[in-house]
Design a protein around this motif. Structure first.
Motif, PDB file in Angstrom:
ATOM      1  N   SER A 133       0.822  -1.203   0.000  1.00  0.00           N
ATOM      2  CA  SER A 133       0.000   0.000   0.000  1.00  0.00           C
ATOM      3  C   SER A 133       0.863   1.263   0.000  1.00  0.00           C
ATOM      4  CB  SER A 133      -0.923   0.002   1.224  1.00  0.00           C
ATOM      5  OG  SER A 133      -1.581   1.240   1.354  1.00  0.00           O
ATOM      6  N   LEU A 134       0.746   2.063  -1.032  1.00  0.00           N
ATOM      7  CA  LEU A 134       1.464   3.344  -1.076  1.00  0.00           C
ATOM      8  C   LEU A 134       0.926   4.328  -0.039  1.00  0.00           C
ATOM      9  CD1 LEU A 134       1.916   3.887  -4.941  1.00  0.00           C
ATOM     10  CD2 LEU A 134       3.362   2.623  -3.333  1.00  0.00           C
ATOM     11  N   PRO A 135      -0.399   4.434   0.146  1.00  0.00           N
ATOM     12  CA  PRO A 135      -0.894   5.350   1.184  1.00  0.00           C
ATOM     13  C   PRO A 135      -0.388   5.009   2.583  1.00  0.00           C
ATOM     14  CG  PRO A 135      -2.667   4.745  -0.307  1.00  0.00           C
ATOM     15  CD  PRO A 135      -1.503   3.866  -0.650  1.00  0.00           C
ATOM     16  N   ALA A 136      -0.087   3.713   2.831  1.00  0.00           N
ATOM     17  CA  ALA A 136       0.381   3.305   4.156  1.00  0.00           C
ATOM     18  C   ALA A 136       1.752   3.889   4.492  1.00  0.00           C
ATOM     19  CB  ALA A 136       0.428   1.782   4.251  1.00  0.00           C
ATOM     20  N   LEU A 137       2.474   4.396   3.498  1.00  0.00           N
ATOM     21  CA  LEU A 137       3.774   5.029   3.766  1.00  0.00           C
ATOM     22  C   LEU A 137       3.610   6.403   4.417  1.00  0.00           C
ATOM     23  CD1 LEU A 137       5.698   4.156   0.470  1.00  0.00           C
ATOM     24  CD2 LEU A 137       6.087   3.184   2.740  1.00  0.00           C
ATOM     25  N   ASN A 138       2.406   6.972   4.300  1.00  0.00           N
ATOM     26  CA  ASN A 138       2.122   8.287   4.901  1.00  0.00           C
ATOM     27  C   ASN A 138       3.153   9.333   4.487  1.00  0.00           C
ATOM     28  OD1 ASN A 138      -0.209   7.447   6.389  1.00  0.00           O
ATOM     29  ND2 ASN A 138       1.159   6.454   7.877  1.00  0.00           N
ATOM     30  N   ASP A 139       3.496   9.348   3.205  1.00  0.00           N
ATOM     31  CA  ASP A 139       4.464  10.318   2.697  1.00  0.00           C
ATOM     32  C   ASP A 139       3.740  11.259   1.740  1.00  0.00           C
ATOM     33  OD1 ASP A 139       6.599  11.665   1.366  1.00  0.00           O
ATOM     34  OD2 ASP A 139       7.949  10.010   1.875  1.00  0.00           O
ATOM     35  N   PRO A 140       3.620  12.540   2.081  1.00  0.00           N
ATOM     36  CA  PRO A 140       2.863  13.479   1.227  1.00  0.00           C
ATOM     37  C   PRO A 140       3.458  13.647  -0.166  1.00  0.00           C
ATOM     38  CG  PRO A 140       4.091  14.653   2.939  1.00  0.00           C
ATOM     39  CD  PRO A 140       4.175  13.205   3.276  1.00  0.00           C
ATOM     40  N   ILE A 174      10.447   8.132  -4.617  1.00  0.00           N
ATOM     41  CA  ILE A 174       9.535   8.954  -3.825  1.00  0.00           C
ATOM     42  C   ILE A 174       9.898  10.433  -3.958  1.00  0.00           C
ATOM     43  CG2 ILE A 174       8.792   9.532  -1.474  1.00  0.00           C
ATOM     44  CD1 ILE A 174       9.020   6.574  -0.776  1.00  0.00           C
ATOM     45  N   ASP A 175      11.188  10.708  -3.991  1.00  0.00           N
ATOM     46  CA  ASP A 175      11.662  12.096  -4.107  1.00  0.00           C
ATOM     47  C   ASP A 175      11.858  12.485  -5.570  1.00  0.00           C
ATOM     48  OD1 ASP A 175      12.345  14.507  -2.838  1.00  0.00           O
ATOM     49  OD2 ASP A 175      14.485  14.073  -3.019  1.00  0.00           O
TER      50      ASP A 175
END
Length: 654
Positions: A133-140, A174-175
């Motif tokens: 889950s990408l949302p589970a990383l909680n990275d805006p 991610i960056d």
């Protein structure tokens, strides 16, 4: 620009391959004996044949003999002249190799992101499976990523073993906003590999070689298999030898099988011998349309693990699948084979051009007009090595067939891919092409849960792109491209003026340098006993062909309606023009026949000639000898008009 050049090389490699018929090798193949004879009768081969276990290396090719002679320079004391000695030394080294393999295996740890492995529940109870889950990383930062980059991110997370893929690679993706301008490299493991017959034969030959090597070393050769699904579609072998005939499909296929008997037998053997490999037989359709209608998964469910479909293929127009929301692009044969064997591809983290579409196409404007306009804009902008991602409310107004047309021409506008994220139009297409309701429900649920689904009925979150373009679909007008390059767009209303200027201009992409006094020259000749004439600009080939749009219902039905109107007006295509219709899918034939429109195409000479890549890759077949002679003897600049993306000078057989 990519051009298929493997035809003769693939034939030579296939014909030189020796496939052993021993039980430990693979399922028995009728190809084995014929190939063995081809190898035995060849006086000198450019590479070692695949020998059977009972055959000595001493009868191998001259190339191998050269290596034997030069062995002292690099053999480090190993007696390469004796195959028995070599095999014995390899077996003696086996314990050391095994220890090395165990050491390598221990370097790869369990997935660093196992904590975000999440269950995807079914609406009626139970679960579809689990996913990272990408949302589970909680990275805006993830919320701002383009959808195409999110697919790369999910792949890196799912395959993160701190060996082939590590956490630093995940962080780079991610960056993306900060790292992509720096041309950083990342590993990418596609979900599957797509091959066509010309570029696929060498890959299958190499797998057969590996099995042969395993067999010689006394190991289980059946262990050699692709580690990811491999789909090979045979579509590049058909040629338009017969046209303007009700029997054209049958006649051309018979010639296709005669010419490619060994290759086809070898590929059929491979489909039975190797696990994880599907071979789609000749006459099924063009590889990229088969990929859209049948092979594209959109979301994989692999033993309960869900992840996005992604594909690399040995054909530049693999990008057509991007219209279905599947990340895919063309690669070289070595990269494809590495992916087949589970190795990650090293790629530069690409910039992404955001292409915003608004409005709606006007009546009478086709997907071909749209894609030629988009191609011209993107060539001017400069998108080589980049992803292009289409967004905006205008995307929701475009059918999936039109999206596939735009995605297909990514090589022509220079991008790695032209990507359309999955939305309701995608889901409708999946249902239309026979995917089950449960499969479509799983795809939608997964993509929504992992923030990879676009719903144009909801407010859209702003995403960051490397650069931006915008097009109002209402501004697109009917156009063509040429005379030598697919991105040289010409508005249809300016076609005559543009052609006359091309005759006058010096030799180049837009010029032929025909002297004024010769521009009105007419070449008269006899065509099967009747008088005929051609001049500069006369059409001698008219082909409805190519993977770009020969399965797009709007343009195919449009072409049939034009043929119907021509028949009603008493118009007729000149008999010396080589006309052909090569649909990308058998579905096209069904709706043309059931609508009663195929008969009008037939009346104009556009009989169906086959299902595969034909004129657009140079498989137009020869022109009638009288037409070819009239062109060459009078130095005529003749024209070929086709519906595809391959209007390069010299592609067509004169």
């Amino acid at each position: 620009m990519y051009k298929t050049v493997y035809s003769s090389a693939a034939l030579r490699r296939a014909s030189r391959a020796r496939i052993s018929s021993s039980g430990s090798h693979s399922p028995s193949s009728p190809f084995s004996s014929s190939v063995s004879k081809a190898v035995d009768s060849s006086p000198a081969l450019s590479s070692p044949p695949i020998a059977s276990p009972s055959r000595s290396f001493s009868s191998s090719s001259s190339a191998f003999r050269y290596l034997r002679c030069s062995a002292p320079r690099w053999s480090h004391g190993v007696d390469w002249k004796s195959p028995a000695s070599l095999t014995a030394q390899i077996r003696a080294a086996a314990p050391v190799i095994n220890r090395f393999e165990r050491k390598i295996a221990t370097m790869a740890s369990e997935n660093a992101f196992k904590g975000i492995l999440t269950s995807l529940p079914k609406p009626g109870g139970g679960e579809f499976g689990k996913f990272y889950s990408l949302p589970a990383l909680n990275d805006p930062r993830i919320d701002k990523l383009p959808y195409s980059i999110r697919i790369l991110l999910e792949s890196a997370i799912r395959n993160c073993d701190n060996f082939q893929v590590n956490k630093d690679d995940v962080e780079k993706i991610i960056d993306w906003e900060n790292t992509s301008p720096s041309q950083v490299e990342i590993p990418f493991k596609p979900a599957r590999v797509l091959l066509q017959d010309f570029t696929g034969v060498p890959a299958v030959v190499d797998l057969a070689c590996m099995r042969d090597a395993m067999n010689k070393l006394g190991s289980d050769s059946n262990k050699i298999n692709p580690l990811v699904p491999v789909d090979l579609v045979i579509d590049h072998s058909v040629q338009v030898d017969v046209a303007r005939s009700e029997n054209a499909v049958q006649a051309n296929m018979e010639l296709e099988f005669q010419r490619n008997k060994e290759r086809f037998a070898f590929l059929k053997w491979g489909s039975n011998a190797f696990q994880n490999m599907l071979v789609v037989p000749p006459g099924s359709g063009i590889v990229h349309q088969v990929n859209l209608e049948y092979l594209g998964r959109v979301v994989f469910n692999n033993d309960g693990l869900l992840y996005p479909d992604s594909v690399v293929g040995t054909d530049s127009h693999t990008t057509m699948i991007d219209g279905l929301g599947v990340a895919g692009w063309g690669v070289g044969g070595i990269e494809a084979e590495a992916a087949m064997l589970g190795q990650p591809m090293s790629m530069v983290l690409p910039g992404v051009v955001g292409f915003k579409l608004s409005g709606k196409l006007r009546d009478g404007v086709t997907a071909t007009d749209l894609v030629l306009t988009v191609t011209q804009m993107l060539r001017k902008h400069g998108v080589v090595g980049k992803f292009v991602e289409f967004y905006g409310n205008g995307v929701g107004e475009i059918s999936l067939a039109d999206r596939a047309t735009i995605a297909n021409m990514s090589p022509e506008y220079g991008a790695t891919m032209g990507f359309f994220p999955v939305d309701h139009v995608t889901l409708q297409y999946l249902k239309l092409t026979g995917r089950s309701d449960e499969t479509v429900a799983m795809i939608e649920a997964y993509l929504r849960a992992n923030k990879m689904f676009v719903d144009y009925n909801e407010p859209q979150q702003e995403r960051v792109y490397s650069s931006y373009l915008q097009l109002d679909l209402a501004d697109v007008e009917p156009c063509v491209s040429g005379p030598k390059r697919p991105h040289d767009r010409v508005p249809l209303k300016e076609m005559k003026v543009d052609w006359n200027s091309c005759l006058n201009n010096k030799v180049g992409f837009k010029g032929f340098a025909i002297p004024k006094e010769a521009q009105d020259k007419v070449a008269n000749f006899s065509f099967h006993g009747q008088p005929a004439e051609i001049k500069h600009g006369s059409v001698v080939i008219a082909a409805i062909t190519s993977c770009t749009n020969t399965s797009n219902p709007s343009v195919m039905l449009g072409a049939a309606l034009v043929a119907k109107k021509a028949c009603e007006l008493g118009l007729k295509v000149k008999p010396w023009i080589k006309t052909s219709l090569a649909p990308g899918s058998g579905v096209v034939t069904k709706y043309l026949q059931q609508s009663g429109l195929q008969k009008y195409l037939n009346e104009q000479g556009f009989h169906i000639v086959g299902y595969g890549c034909t004129t657009c890759i140079g498989n137009s077949g020869e022109l009638d000898e009288s037409v070819a002679s009239a062109i060459s003897e009078n130095d005529i600049v003749a024209a070929a008009v086709l519906s595809g993306n391959r209007n390069f000078e010299g592609v067509f057989i004169p």
